[in-house]
Design a protein around this motif. Structure first.
Motif, PDB file in Angstrom:
ATOM      1  N   VAL A  97       0.848  -1.207   0.000  1.00  0.00           N
ATOM      2  CA  VAL A  97       0.000   0.000   0.000  1.00  0.00           C
ATOM      3  C   VAL A  97       0.879   1.251   0.000  1.00  0.00           C
ATOM      4  O   VAL A  97       0.587   2.234  -0.701  1.00  0.00           O
ATOM      5  CB  VAL A  97      -0.972  -0.019   1.202  1.00  0.00           C
ATOM      6  N   SER A  98       1.965   1.213   0.741  1.00  0.00           N
ATOM      7  CA  SER A  98       2.894   2.336   0.733  1.00  0.00           C
ATOM      8  C   SER A  98       3.538   2.498  -0.642  1.00  0.00           C
ATOM      9  O   SER A  98       3.738   3.621  -1.119  1.00  0.00           O
ATOM     10  CB  SER A  98       3.968   2.114   1.794  1.00  0.00           C
ATOM     11  N   ALA A  99       3.832   1.390  -1.293  1.00  0.00           N
ATOM     12  CA  ALA A  99       4.410   1.441  -2.635  1.00  0.00           C
ATOM     13  C   ALA A  99       3.419   2.036  -3.627  1.00  0.00           C
ATOM     14  O   ALA A  99       3.804   2.798  -4.522  1.00  0.00           O
ATOM     15  CB  ALA A  99       4.843   0.045  -3.068  1.00  0.00           C
ATOM     16  N   VAL A 100       2.144   1.704  -3.488  1.00  0.00           N
ATOM     17  CA  VAL A 100       1.108   2.293  -4.356  1.00  0.00           C
ATOM     18  C   VAL A 100       1.044   3.799  -4.141  1.00  0.00           C
ATOM     19  O   VAL A 100       0.931   4.577  -5.097  1.00  0.00           O
ATOM     20  CB  VAL A 100      -0.262   1.623  -4.112  1.00  0.00           C
ATOM     21  N   PHE A 101       1.138   4.227  -2.881  1.00  0.00           N
ATOM     22  CA  PHE A 101       1.146   5.661  -2.593  1.00  0.00           C
ATOM     23  C   PHE A 101       2.295   6.352  -3.314  1.00  0.00           C
ATOM     24  O   PHE A 101       2.108   7.395  -3.953  1.00  0.00           O
ATOM     25  CB  PHE A 101       1.258   5.903  -1.085  1.00  0.00           C
ATOM     26  N   TRP A 102       3.495   5.791  -3.237  1.00  0.00           N
ATOM     27  CA  TRP A 102       4.650   6.424  -3.873  1.00  0.00           C
ATOM     28  C   TRP A 102       4.542   6.392  -5.383  1.00  0.00           C
ATOM     29  O   TRP A 102       5.019   7.296  -6.071  1.00  0.00           O
ATOM     30  CB  TRP A 102       5.944   5.789  -3.398  1.00  0.00           C
ATOM     31  N   CYS A 103       3.904   5.380  -5.914  1.00  0.00           N
ATOM     32  CA  CYS A 103       3.698   5.307  -7.362  1.00  0.00           C
ATOM     33  C   CYS A 103       2.763   6.430  -7.830  1.00  0.00           C
ATOM     34  O   CYS A 103       3.038   7.114  -8.813  1.00  0.00           O
ATOM     35  CB  CYS A 103       3.146   3.943  -7.727  1.00  0.00           C
ATOM     36  N   VAL A 104       1.682   6.634  -7.114  1.00  0.00           N
ATOM     37  CA  VAL A 104       0.748   7.711  -7.460  1.00  0.00           C
ATOM     38  C   VAL A 104       1.392   9.070  -7.206  1.00  0.00           C
ATOM     39  O   VAL A 104       1.159  10.030  -7.947  1.00  0.00           O
ATOM     40  CB  VAL A 104      -0.578   7.546  -6.688  1.00  0.00           C
ATOM     41  N   PHE A 105       2.233   9.151  -6.194  1.00  0.00           N
ATOM     42  CA  PHE A 105       2.965  10.390  -5.956  1.00  0.00           C
ATOM     43  C   PHE A 105       3.873  10.720  -7.140  1.00  0.00           C
ATOM     44  O   PHE A 105       4.023  11.884  -7.514  1.00  0.00           O
ATOM     45  CB  PHE A 105       3.794  10.280  -4.673  1.00  0.00           C
ATOM     46  N   GLY A 106       4.470   9.700  -7.743  1.00  0.00           N
ATOM     47  CA  GLY A 106       5.283   9.920  -8.938  1.00  0.00           C
ATOM     48  C   GLY A 106       4.459  10.462 -10.091  1.00  0.00           C
ATOM     49  O   GLY A 106       4.918  11.323 -10.839  1.00  0.00           O
ATOM     50  N   ALA A 107       3.222   9.970 -10.231  1.00  0.00           N
ATOM     51  CA  ALA A 107       2.340  10.488 -11.279  1.00  0.00           C
ATOM     52  C   ALA A 107       1.986  11.945 -11.012  1.00  0.00           C
ATOM     53  O   ALA A 107       1.973  12.772 -11.930  1.00  0.00           O
ATOM     54  CB  ALA A 107       1.076   9.634 -11.362  1.00  0.00           C
ATOM     55  N   MET A 108       1.714  12.282  -9.756  1.00  0.00           N
ATOM     56  CA  MET A 108       1.412  13.672  -9.425  1.00  0.00           C
ATOM     57  C   MET A 108       2.638  14.560  -9.584  1.00  0.00           C
ATOM     58  O   MET A 108       2.519  15.720  -9.978  1.00  0.00           O
ATOM     59  CB  MET A 108       0.857  13.761  -8.007  1.00  0.00           C
ATOM     60  N   LEU A 109       3.808  14.011  -9.307  1.00  0.00           N
ATOM     61  CA  LEU A 109       5.039  14.762  -9.507  1.00  0.00           C
ATOM     62  C   LEU A 109       5.249  15.087 -10.981  1.00  0.00           C
ATOM     63  O   LEU A 109       5.670  16.195 -11.333  1.00  0.00           O
ATOM     64  CB  LEU A 109       6.225  13.969  -8.952  1.00  0.00           C
ATOM     65  N   TYR A 110       4.937  14.132 -11.856  1.00  0.00           N
ATOM     66  CA  TYR A 110       5.032  14.391 -13.290  1.00  0.00           C
ATOM     67  C   TYR A 110       4.076  15.515 -13.695  1.00  0.00           C
ATOM     68  O   TYR A 110       4.466  16.405 -14.459  1.00  0.00           O
ATOM     69  CB  TYR A 110       4.713  13.132 -14.096  1.00  0.00           C
ATOM     70  N   LEU A 111       2.850  15.485 -13.189  1.00  0.00           N
ATOM     71  CA  LEU A 111       1.890  16.544 -13.525  1.00  0.00           C
ATOM     72  C   LEU A 111       2.357  17.897 -13.004  1.00  0.00           C
ATOM     73  O   LEU A 111       2.187  18.922 -13.673  1.00  0.00           O
ATOM     74  CB  LEU A 111       0.516  16.195 -12.966  1.00  0.00           C
ATOM     75  N   PHE A 112       2.945  17.917 -11.819  1.00  0.00           N
ATOM     76  CA  PHE A 112       3.460  19.166 -11.263  1.00  0.00           C
ATOM     77  C   PHE A 112       4.584  19.720 -12.131  1.00  0.00           C
ATOM     78  O   PHE A 112       4.605  20.913 -12.456  1.00  0.00           O
ATOM     79  CB  PHE A 112       3.950  18.932  -9.830  1.00  0.00           C
ATOM     80  N   ILE A 113       5.507  18.861 -12.522  1.00  0.00           N
ATOM     81  CA  ILE A 113       6.619  19.304 -13.372  1.00  0.00           C
ATOM     82  C   ILE A 113       6.091  19.803 -14.719  1.00  0.00           C
ATOM     83  O   ILE A 113       6.554  20.817 -15.247  1.00  0.00           O
ATOM     84  CB  ILE A 113       7.633  18.158 -13.562  1.00  0.00           C
ATOM     85  N   ARG A 114       5.091  19.129 -15.246  1.00  0.00           N
ATOM     86  CA  ARG A 114       4.508  19.528 -16.526  1.00  0.00           C
ATOM     87  C   ARG A 114       3.847  20.906 -16.427  1.00  0.00           C
ATOM     88  O   ARG A 114       4.017  21.747 -17.315  1.00  0.00           O
ATOM     89  CB  ARG A 114       3.486  18.477 -16.940  1.00  0.00           C
ATOM     90  N   VAL A 115       3.121  21.157 -15.346  1.00  0.00           N
ATOM     91  CA  VAL A 115       2.471  22.462 -15.165  1.00  0.00           C
ATOM     92  C   VAL A 115       3.513  23.559 -14.993  1.00  0.00           C
ATOM     93  O   VAL A 115       3.384  24.654 -15.562  1.00  0.00           O
ATOM     94  CB  VAL A 115       1.499  22.405 -13.962  1.00  0.00           C
ATOM     95  N   ILE A 116       4.556  23.297 -14.229  1.00  0.00           N
ATOM     96  CA  ILE A 116       5.611  24.294 -14.027  1.00  0.00           C
ATOM     97  C   ILE A 116       6.306  24.621 -15.352  1.00  0.00           C
ATOM     98  O   ILE A 116       6.547  25.788 -15.664  1.00  0.00           O
ATOM     99  CB  ILE A 116       6.633  23.800 -12.978  1.00  0.00           C
ATOM    100  N   LEU A 117       6.603  23.589 -16.144  1.00  0.00           N
ATOM    101  CA  LEU A 117       7.256  23.842 -17.430  1.00  0.00           C
ATOM    102  C   LEU A 117       6.350  24.597 -18.392  1.00  0.00           C
ATOM    103  O   LEU A 117       6.822  25.466 -19.144  1.00  0.00           O
ATOM    104  CB  LEU A 117       7.717  22.522 -18.050  1.00  0.00           C
ATOM    105  N   GLN A 118       5.059  24.301 -18.380  1.00  0.00           N
ATOM    106  CA  GLN A 118       4.123  25.051 -19.225  1.00  0.00           C
ATOM    107  C   GLN A 118       4.021  26.504 -18.789  1.00  0.00           C
ATOM    108  O   GLN A 118       3.956  27.413 -19.621  1.00  0.00           O
ATOM    109  CB  GLN A 118       2.752  24.398 -19.215  1.00  0.00           C
ATOM    110  N   ALA A 119       4.025  26.742 -17.476  1.00  0.00           N
ATOM    111  CA  ALA A 119       3.964  28.119 -16.980  1.00  0.00           C
ATOM    112  C   ALA A 119       5.240  28.881 -17.347  1.00  0.00           C
ATOM    113  O   ALA A 119       5.176  30.055 -17.746  1.00  0.00           O
ATOM    114  CB  ALA A 119       3.761  28.123 -15.469  1.00  0.00           C
ATOM    115  N   LEU A 120       6.378  28.230 -17.221  1.00  0.00           N
ATOM    116  CA  LEU A 120       7.630  28.887 -17.601  1.00  0.00           C
ATOM    117  C   LEU A 120       7.679  29.171 -19.096  1.00  0.00           C
ATOM    118  O   LEU A 120       8.160  30.223 -19.521  1.00  0.00           O
ATOM    119  CB  LEU A 120       8.817  28.027 -17.181  1.00  0.00           C
ATOM    120  N   GLN A 121       7.184  28.247 -19.892  1.00  0.00           N
ATOM    121  CA  GLN A 121       7.143  28.457 -21.333  1.00  0.00           C
ATOM    122  C   GLN A 121       6.206  29.614 -21.675  1.00  0.00           C
ATOM    123  O   GLN A 121       6.527  30.444 -22.536  1.00  0.00           O
ATOM    124  CB  GLN A 121       6.689  27.184 -22.038  1.00  0.00           C
TER     125      GLN A 121
END
Length: 129
Positions: A97-121
């Protein structure tokens, strides 16, 4: 062409989650002989979430979540029947269950990085005359 992409993200998360889980539990990725019982190797589960979120065209959180949740029973069955489990089933379930949490956290981290890069662009394009 983009209609199959959620399945690619789901399958990649399933496969990578299984590889990381079995690698962690067999000591392939985590071979610490220290006295503490912390497990920084759980951070490796961020990688399947990042990759699955990148490969999913839509549902960038749902595909990594479902891929990880589909992989958990397989990982627990492999761990229980073919490998020697060192912990009880409840401890293995808590770890998964903890591993599932970290996996979903990685997906949210990707979305965060994507939003930041779009804002910078957007700021970069707006600042140019």
């Amino acid at each position: 062409m983009a209609s199959y992409r959620p399945w690619v993200g789901l399958f990649s998360c399933f496969l990578l989650f299984t590889v990381v889980f079995l690698g962690q539990k067999n000591g392939i990725f985590n071979d610490s002989k220290s006295g503490h019982h912390g497990d920084p190797g759980l951070l490796l589960f961020v990688i399947p979430g990042l990759i699955a979120s990148y490969l999913s065209s839509r549902k960038r959180i749902l595909c990594p979540l479902l891929g990880a949740l589909y992989a958990v029973p397989l990982c627990l069955l492999i761990r229980h029947f073919w490998l020697t489990p060192s912990n009880s089933l409840w401890q293995e379930l808590a770890y998964s269950v903890s591993a599932v949490f970290w996996c979903v956290f990685g997906a949210m981290l990707y979305l965060f990085i994507r939003v930041i890069l779009q804002a910078l662009q957007h700021l970069y394009q707006r600042g140019r005359p």
